[in-house]
Motif scaffolding. Structure first.
Motif, PDB file in Angstrom:
ATOM      1  N   UNK A 491       0.864  -1.177   0.000  1.00 32.65           N
ATOM      2  CA  UNK A 491       0.000   0.000   0.000  1.00 32.65           C
ATOM      3  C   UNK A 491       0.899   1.225   0.000  1.00 32.65           C
ATOM      4  N   UNK A 492       0.755   2.076  -1.006  1.00 32.42           N
ATOM      5  CA  UNK A 492       1.546   3.299  -1.119  1.00 32.42           C
ATOM      6  C   UNK A 492       0.632   4.486  -0.882  1.00 32.42           C
ATOM      7  N   UNK A 493       0.912   5.253   0.154  1.00 33.06           N
ATOM      8  CA  UNK A 493       0.137   6.469   0.419  1.00 33.06           C
ATOM      9  C   UNK A 493       1.131   7.607   0.553  1.00 33.06           C
ATOM     10  N   UNK A 494       0.945   8.661  -0.225  1.00 39.90           N
ATOM     11  CA  UNK A 494       1.981   9.695  -0.268  1.00 39.90           C
ATOM     12  C   UNK A 494       1.376  11.073  -0.514  1.00 39.90           C
ATOM     13  N   UNK A 495       1.738  12.013   0.359  1.00 37.26           N
ATOM     14  CA  UNK A 495       1.388  13.405   0.116  1.00 37.26           C
ATOM     15  C   UNK A 495       2.121  13.908  -1.126  1.00 37.26           C
ATOM     16  N   UNK A 496       1.463  14.788  -1.858  1.00 32.22           N
ATOM     17  CA  UNK A 496       2.091  15.364  -3.045  1.00 32.22           C
ATOM     18  C   UNK A 496       2.465  16.811  -2.774  1.00 32.22           C
ATOM     19  N   UNK A 497       3.224  17.379  -3.709  1.00 36.32           N
ATOM     20  CA  UNK A 497       3.411  18.827  -3.670  1.00 36.32           C
ATOM     21  C   UNK A 497       2.062  19.480  -3.964  1.00 36.32           C
ATOM     22  N   UNK A 498       1.943  20.766  -3.697  1.00 37.38           N
ATOM     23  CA  UNK A 498       0.671  21.461  -3.884  1.00 37.38           C
ATOM     24  C   UNK A 498       0.472  21.733  -5.391  1.00 37.38           C
ATOM     25  N   UNK A 499       0.434  20.639  -6.135  1.00 35.46           N
ATOM     26  CA  UNK A 499       0.294  20.683  -7.591  1.00 35.46           C
ATOM     27  C   UNK A 499      -1.014  20.011  -7.950  1.00 35.46           C
ATOM     28  N   UNK A 500      -1.840  20.662  -8.752  1.00 33.97           N
ATOM     29  CA  UNK A 500      -3.116  20.065  -9.134  1.00 33.97           C
ATOM     30  C   UNK A 500      -3.056  19.500 -10.544  1.00 33.97           C
ATOM     31  N   UNK A 501      -2.388  20.206 -11.430  1.00 33.20           N
ATOM     32  CA  UNK A 501      -2.309  19.789 -12.828  1.00 33.20           C
ATOM     33  C   UNK A 501      -1.288  18.656 -12.989  1.00 33.20           C
ATOM     34  N   UNK A 502      -0.034  18.935 -12.607  1.00 32.69           N
ATOM     35  CA  UNK A 502       1.047  17.991 -12.839  1.00 32.69           C
ATOM     36  C   UNK A 502       0.881  16.672 -12.115  1.00 32.69           C
ATOM     37  N   UNK A 503       0.540  16.723 -10.829  1.00 33.28           N
ATOM     38  CA  UNK A 503       0.482  15.486 -10.058  1.00 33.28           C
ATOM     39  C   UNK A 503      -0.687  14.610 -10.504  1.00 33.28           C
ATOM     40  N   UNK A 504      -1.758  15.219 -10.994  1.00 34.40           N
ATOM     41  CA  UNK A 504      -2.892  14.433 -11.485  1.00 34.40           C
ATOM     42  C   UNK A 504      -2.498  13.686 -12.744  1.00 34.40           C
ATOM     43  N   UNK A 505      -1.819  14.377 -13.686  1.00 33.88           N
ATOM     44  CA  UNK A 505      -1.358  13.732 -14.908  1.00 33.88           C
ATOM     45  C   UNK A 505      -0.435  12.565 -14.583  1.00 33.88           C
ATOM     46  N   UNK A 506       0.528  12.814 -13.702  1.00 33.97           N
ATOM     47  CA  UNK A 506       1.494  11.781 -13.348  1.00 33.97           C
ATOM     48  C   UNK A 506       0.798  10.579 -12.742  1.00 33.97           C
ATOM     49  N   UNK A 507      -0.122  10.849 -11.832  1.00 34.10           N
ATOM     50  CA  UNK A 507      -0.720   9.759 -11.087  1.00 34.10           C
ATOM     51  C   UNK A 507      -1.655   8.923 -11.939  1.00 34.10           C
ATOM     52  N   UNK A 508      -2.440   9.569 -12.789  1.00 37.51           N
ATOM     53  CA  UNK A 508      -3.354   8.800 -13.627  1.00 37.51           C
ATOM     54  C   UNK A 508      -2.600   7.992 -14.651  1.00 37.51           C
ATOM     55  N   UNK A 509      -1.421   8.468 -15.069  1.00 37.25           N
ATOM     56  CA  UNK A 509      -0.635   7.675 -15.994  1.00 37.25           C
ATOM     57  C   UNK A 509      -0.043   6.457 -15.310  1.00 37.25           C
ATOM     58  N   UNK A 510       0.312   6.568 -14.020  1.00 36.63           N
ATOM     59  CA  UNK A 510       0.722   5.387 -13.265  1.00 36.63           C
ATOM     60  C   UNK A 510      -0.427   4.377 -13.265  1.00 36.63           C
ATOM     61  N   UNK A 511      -1.651   4.864 -13.078  1.00 31.78           N
ATOM     62  CA  UNK A 511      -2.810   3.985 -13.107  1.00 31.78           C
ATOM     63  C   UNK A 511      -2.990   3.301 -14.445  1.00 31.78           C
ATOM     64  N   UNK A 512      -2.698   4.023 -15.538  1.00 25.57           N
ATOM     65  CA  UNK A 512      -2.830   3.436 -16.877  1.00 25.57           C
ATOM     66  C   UNK A 512      -1.916   2.233 -17.025  1.00 25.57           C
ATOM     67  N   UNK A 513      -0.747   2.268 -16.384  1.00 27.61           N
ATOM     68  CA  UNK A 513       0.199   1.173 -16.491  1.00 27.61           C
ATOM     69  C   UNK A 513      -0.127   0.043 -15.515  1.00 27.61           C
ATOM     70  N   UNK A 514      -1.156   0.216 -14.708  1.00 30.22           N
ATOM     71  CA  UNK A 514      -1.405  -0.720 -13.613  1.00 30.22           C
ATOM     72  C   UNK A 514      -2.048  -2.016 -14.061  1.00 30.22           C
ATOM     73  N   UNK A 515      -2.013  -2.267 -15.383  1.00 36.37           N
ATOM     74  CA  UNK A 515      -2.515  -3.528 -15.922  1.00 36.37           C
ATOM     75  C   UNK A 515      -3.992  -3.736 -15.607  1.00 36.37           C
ATOM     76  N   UNK A 516      -4.669  -2.623 -15.344  1.00 33.92           N
ATOM     77  CA  UNK A 516      -6.111  -2.633 -15.150  1.00 33.92           C
ATOM     78  C   UNK A 516      -6.548  -3.605 -14.058  1.00 33.92           C
ATOM     79  N   UNK A 517      -5.753  -3.712 -13.023  1.00 32.43           N
ATOM     80  CA  UNK A 517      -6.157  -4.529 -11.887  1.00 32.43           C
ATOM     81  C   UNK A 517      -5.844  -3.845 -10.565  1.00 32.43           C
ATOM     82  N   UNK A 518      -4.933  -2.883 -10.567  1.00 30.06           N
ATOM     83  CA  UNK A 518      -4.586  -2.193  -9.342  1.00 30.06           C
ATOM     84  C   UNK A 518      -5.400  -0.906  -9.223  1.00 30.06           C
ATOM     85  N   UNK A 519      -5.366  -0.312  -8.047  1.00 33.15           N
ATOM     86  CA  UNK A 519      -6.189   0.873  -7.775  1.00 33.15           C
ATOM     87  C   UNK A 519      -5.297   2.077  -7.513  1.00 33.15           C
TER      88      UNK A 519
END
Length: 535
Positions: A491-519
């Motif tokens: 389980x990875x839980x991590x505070x981000x920098x106060x970024x709304x645009x950049x961190x959302x793009x980064x994080x959703x792209x991690x999700x895209x690579x998650x082989x459609x089984x991870x959350x």
């Protein structure tokens, strides 16, 4: 001189101030010339065949292709296996052809005027979508995987997307130091200085839960943005000054000196491998045509373009230099040009068959088995996702305790945990406990969960507390959800920098690579895997 680390500064001085340090063999010079031939003649070929089409060509910075290949060669030699690239439209077709090695006939057939708007590759699409290719690096004879990420016209928006994709690849390969997977970002000078997501991405570069262990940034600094000159485009002396906020070294190099470019790219690769930090290569060049080939730059920059029209192309400059040195003959140079021109002509003939157009050539990631499960089509129905009551109680109990010894928590938090325990015993669940149980049950099934965003460790309303802090020991923390079962997923839980645009793009792209089984959850935006529907 702005870097505040003595070791790093001394490393840079040795690379640039040691007499005779920049050595390049005759074989490397011939290889560099061949790459320049391919970069230049590709643009020339497109200009001859489609004189009235937009290309967003590289004329004036043809050295970018050898530069990217030099970075990939050096990194491959140091053990790198996977390179993820992000870039705008300038030079994209050339990168696809001569770096990623997309089939030339696939590129040429997209210029077919008979293509309908609904056809893949019609209109501007050919400058936007991605490509994925596994091949052998001819310089190192090692396998290398290259991925160019799709980027529909938003210039720097691709930056955090590339970082998310890179972070995901590193996670699933267990590459904690970034020695196998690396990102390269190509930028234009005006966008690099002007778009805020560049700054956001840099500030994610060294955060523990977001770092990709260093990105190599290549800036195509043609000293103009569409029709805006630098005096109107930025307030800083250099377009690359934004990189100073993270103490990234910035190497300015004359793009008309190919050997200097190759050396700088080699040093940048070594820097990234040695220090696991970002580095910037600023290719100081020019743009021979307008923003696109139909544009007239003399309207707005008449004096600049009078000088550019006098500029001898870098291929001719470098070929004349090597011929004068006796490293190649004029005949060898002409044969190299004729050989690549023949390759382009043959591909052009093949491209007239529209049937060869293939959507898979646009994917920047392979999706094996996405639409099937064990060879059979996937069901579109959602299976039951309920779990036994005793498992929910176990999760609730762990959520209400501190599963490590010698750990002092805040008195107010003790009352919150006690309240959680009472709810678990009485089978009453509030939102925070329900979230805990949902995530915990996924971890039991081997599904990795990553929660990211502003203050998500504690929760904005002091409700979550997924990371506990020792009141007596600095940076001593405990994540109870990683203590649920011996063989659970992380389980990875991590505070981000106060970024709304950049961190959302980064994080959703991690999700895209998650082989459609991870959350993957970023702030209030939820990216669910197929097995997390019950959330």
């Amino acid at each position: 001189m702005f870097i505040n680390d003595v070791e790093q500064c001394q490393w840079i001085r040795q690379k640039f101030e040691t007499p005779g340090i920049m050595k390049i063999t005759n074989e490397e010079k011939r290889n560099l010339l061949a790459r320049l031939v391919r970069s230049t003649r590709f643009e020339d070929f497109l200009a001859r065949k489609w004189s009235s089409e937009k290309r967003f060509g590289l004329e004036g910075c043809e050295v970018m292709i050898p530069a990217l290949k030099a970075i990939i060669d050096k990194s491959s030699d140091m053990g790198l296996e996977y390179v993820i690239l992000g870039m705008p439209h300038r030079g994209r077709l050339n990168v696809l052809a001569n770096v990623i090695r997309k089939d030339l006939e696939q590129i040429f057939c997209q210029f077919d005027p008979k293509l309908e708007a609904s056809d893949e590759g019609s209109g501007d699409v050919k400058y936007h979508l991605g490509m994925y290719h596994e091949r052998i690096n001819r310089t190192t004879n090692k396998k290398i995987t290259l991925s160019l990420v799709a980027n529909p016209s938003h210039l720097e928006a691709v930056d955090p997307v590339v970082q998310g994709k890179t972070k995901a690849e590193q996670f699933y390969r267990g590459d904690n130091e970034g020695k196998k997977v690396m990102s390269i970002l190509v930028h234009g000078d005006a966008a690099f200085a002007g778009q805020g997501v560049v700054y956001e991405t840099f500030h994610l570069s060294d955060l523990p839960s977001y770092t990709t262990n260093g990105t190599i940034h290549v800036v195509v600094n043609n000293q103009i943005g569409f029709t805006t000159d630098p005096r109107m485009a930025r307030s800083s002396p250099y377009p690359t000054d934004v990189a100073r906020v993270v103490n990234a070294p910035i190497f300015h190099v004359n793009a008309d000196d190919p050997e200097a470019v190759m050396y700088v790219c080699s040093v940048a690769s070594e820097w990234r491998n040695t220090f696991n930090k970002d580095v910037v290569v600023d290719l100081v060049c020019y743009r021979r045509s307008g923003h696109n080939e139909m544009d007239e730059p003399m309207f707005t920059q008449p004096l600049m373009y009078k000088q550019i029209h006098k500029q001898v192309p870098v291929l001719k400059k470098y070929a004349d230099k090597l011929i004068a040195e006796g490293i190649v003959s004029l005949q060898e140079f002409e044969e190299e040009i004729a050989q690549y021109d023949k390759i382009c002509e043959e591909a052009y003939t093949e491209s007239k068959d529209k049937k060869i157009l293939n959507i898979k050539h646009w994917l920047d990631s392979p999706w094996p088995g996405f639409f099937t499960l064990d060879g059979e089509p996937k069901s579109m129905t959602c299976p039951p996702t309920g779990i036994p009551e005793d498992m929910l109680c176990h999760i609730g109990t762990v959520a209400s305790t501190v599963p490590v010894s010698d750990f002092k928590i805040h008195g107010g938090l003790s009352r919150i945990l006690k309240s959680r325990m009472e709810m678990t015993k009485n089978r009453i669940v509030d939102w925070a406990l329900a979230e805990y149980m949902a995530f915990g049950s996924l971890l039991k099934e081997g599904i990795h969960v990553r929660l990211s965003g502003q203050d998500v460790e504690r929760g904005t309303f002091s409700h979550r507390h997924h990371v506990l802090h020792d009141q007596d020991v600095d940076r001593h923390t405990c994540v109870p959800m990683n203590h649920l079962w011996p063989n659970q997923a992380p389980y990875t839980v991590c505070n981000s920098s106060l970024s709304e645009y950049g961190v959302l793009d980064l994080h959703l792209c991690i999700g895209e690579k998650a082989r459609y089984r991870d959350l993957y959850i970023c702030g209030s935006s939820i990216y669910t895997g197929l097995r997390a529907n019950y959330l």
